[in-house]
Write an enzyme that holds these catalytic residues in place. Structure first.
Site, PDB file in Angstrom:
ATOM      1  CD  GLU A 162      -2.730   1.300   2.826  1.00 15.60           C
ATOM      2  OE1 GLU A 162      -2.433   0.144   2.994  1.00 15.60           O
ATOM      3  OE2 GLU A 162      -2.835   2.156   3.496  1.00 15.60           O
ATOM      4  CD  GLU A 167      -4.002   7.102   5.130  1.00 12.58           C
ATOM      5  OE1 GLU A 167      -4.542   7.145   6.283  1.00 12.58           O
ATOM      6  OE2 GLU A 167      -2.476   6.776   6.050  1.00 12.58           O
TER       7      GLU A 167
END
Length: 280
Positions: A162, A167
C-alpha cells in the site's frame, strides 16, 4: 588566475550561505524526473466519474474497511459527482443503511494500474475532527475472493503493498502524511513522514500531492517540495513495490486513526479534486 579565485570564493560563499540557512533536500529539491503524461482525469465532464476509469466501493466493508470507519460508501450524486471541472467527494451526517454518515470511495482497480511513474493529484481538503480523506494505491494482486476465486497469484493485505500518497486528519489542517505498508511494516508500524505546511492550511487552497516511484525508491512530495524518500533499505520487511498498483480516492469518517466526529465537526465536508495525472 584571479578569475579562478573569484569562482572558488563564490562557491565557498554559496556553501557557507547554504549551511547557515540550513539548506536541505527536504525543502529545496523539486521532483521533475518523469514528464511523459500517460493517463489523466481532468474531471471536465459533469455527472458521475468516468466509468471507463473508476469503480465504486459500496457499503461498510469488513469491520468498517478494516479501520472501524463509520461511513456507508455510496455512488449517489450527493456523495460523489463531477461538477464545474472538479470531482466532489462529500461526507454527510445522515442516517443511511444503518449508518450515521455517508461518503464515497472510487478506485481504478481492474480498469487502470501502473508500475512506477509520477502519480499526482491537485486537491483541496475538507476539515473537522473525524474527517479522513486519502489519495492512495494498493497492489493490483490484492486478494479478492469474489472477483478472482482460487487465484494463486493473489495475496492479502499488507503483502500486496500500500502506498498512501496523501492521508490527512481534518482536525490538523496544516499537516498530512505519506506512508508505505508492506509485510512487517503495516498499520501502526508503517513507514512514512508527516509534512507541515508553513503559513497556510490544506483546507483553504489546492495543493498537488504526489509520488515519483521507481524500482528502488518512492519519493513523496507536495507541490514542488520533495519531503521524503523511502527505499528498500528503509523498510524492515520485503520491498513489495515492484508490481502494478491501482489508485483510490476517498473520504472516510471516523475510525481508528482520526476518532469520531464531535459537535464541532461541520457537515457536509467535501474533498475537491481538480485532476489526477500519471507520468512515465
Amino acid at each position: 588566475m584571479v578569475l579562478i579565485k573569484n569562482k572558488i570564493s563564490l562557491i565557498t560563499l554559496l556553501l557557507v550561505s547554504c549551511f547557515l540557512n540550513s539548506c536541505s533536500t527536504d525543502e529545496k529539491q523539486t521532483v521533475v524526473t518523469k514528464t511523459q503524461l500517460v493517463m489523466s482525469d481532468e474531471f471536465n465532464e459533469d455527472g458521475a466519474p468516468n466509468p471507463s476509469l473508476w469503480n465504486y466501493d459500496i457499503g461498510t466493508g469488513s469491520n468498517g474497511w478494516g479501520n472501524n470507519e463509520l461511513q456507508y460508501y455510496t455512488n449517489r450524486a450527493s456523495n460523489i459527482k463531477v461538477e464545474n471541472g472538479m470531482l466532489h467527494i462529500t461526507a454527510r451526517n445522515e442516517q443511511y443503511m444503518g449508518k450515521s454518515y455517508t461518503s464515497a470511495r472510487i478506485l481504478t482497480k481492474g480498469k487502470y494500474d501502473t508500475k512506477y511513474g509520477r502519480i499526482e493529484a491537485r486537491i483541496k481538503l475538507p476539515r473537522g475532527k473525524g474527517i479522513w480523506p486519502a489519495f492512495w494505491m494498493l497492489g493490483s494482486n490484492i486478494e479478492t475472493a469474489i472477483e478472482i476465486p482460487d487465484n494463486p497469484n493473489t495475496v492479502a493485505w499488507p503483502t500486496c503493498g500500500e502506498i498512501d500518497i496523501m492521508e490527512y486528519l481534518g482536525n490538523k489542517p496544516t499537516e498530512f502524511f505519506g506512508t508505505v505498508h508492506g509485510p512487517g511494516y503495516s498499520g501502526g508500524a508503517s513507514i512514512g513522514k508527516t509534512y507541515t505546511l508553513p503559513n497556510s492550511r490544506f483546507d483553504t487552497d489546492f495543493h498537488v500531492f504526489g509520488i515519483e516511484w521507481d524500482e528502488n525508491y518512492i519519493n513523496f512530495y507536495v507541490d514542488d517540495k520533495l519531503y521524503n524518500q523511502i527505499t528498500p533499505e528503509d523498510v524492515p520487511g520485503e520491498w513489495v513495490f515492484n508490481q502494478p498498483f491501482y489508485i483510490i480516492l476517498n473520504v472516510a469518517v471516523g475510525g481508528n486513526l482520526p476518532g469520531s466526529p464531535d459537535s464541532q465537526t461541520p457537515f457536509p465536508q467535501t474533498m475537491l479534486v481538480d485532476y489526477i495525472r500519471v507520468y512515465q
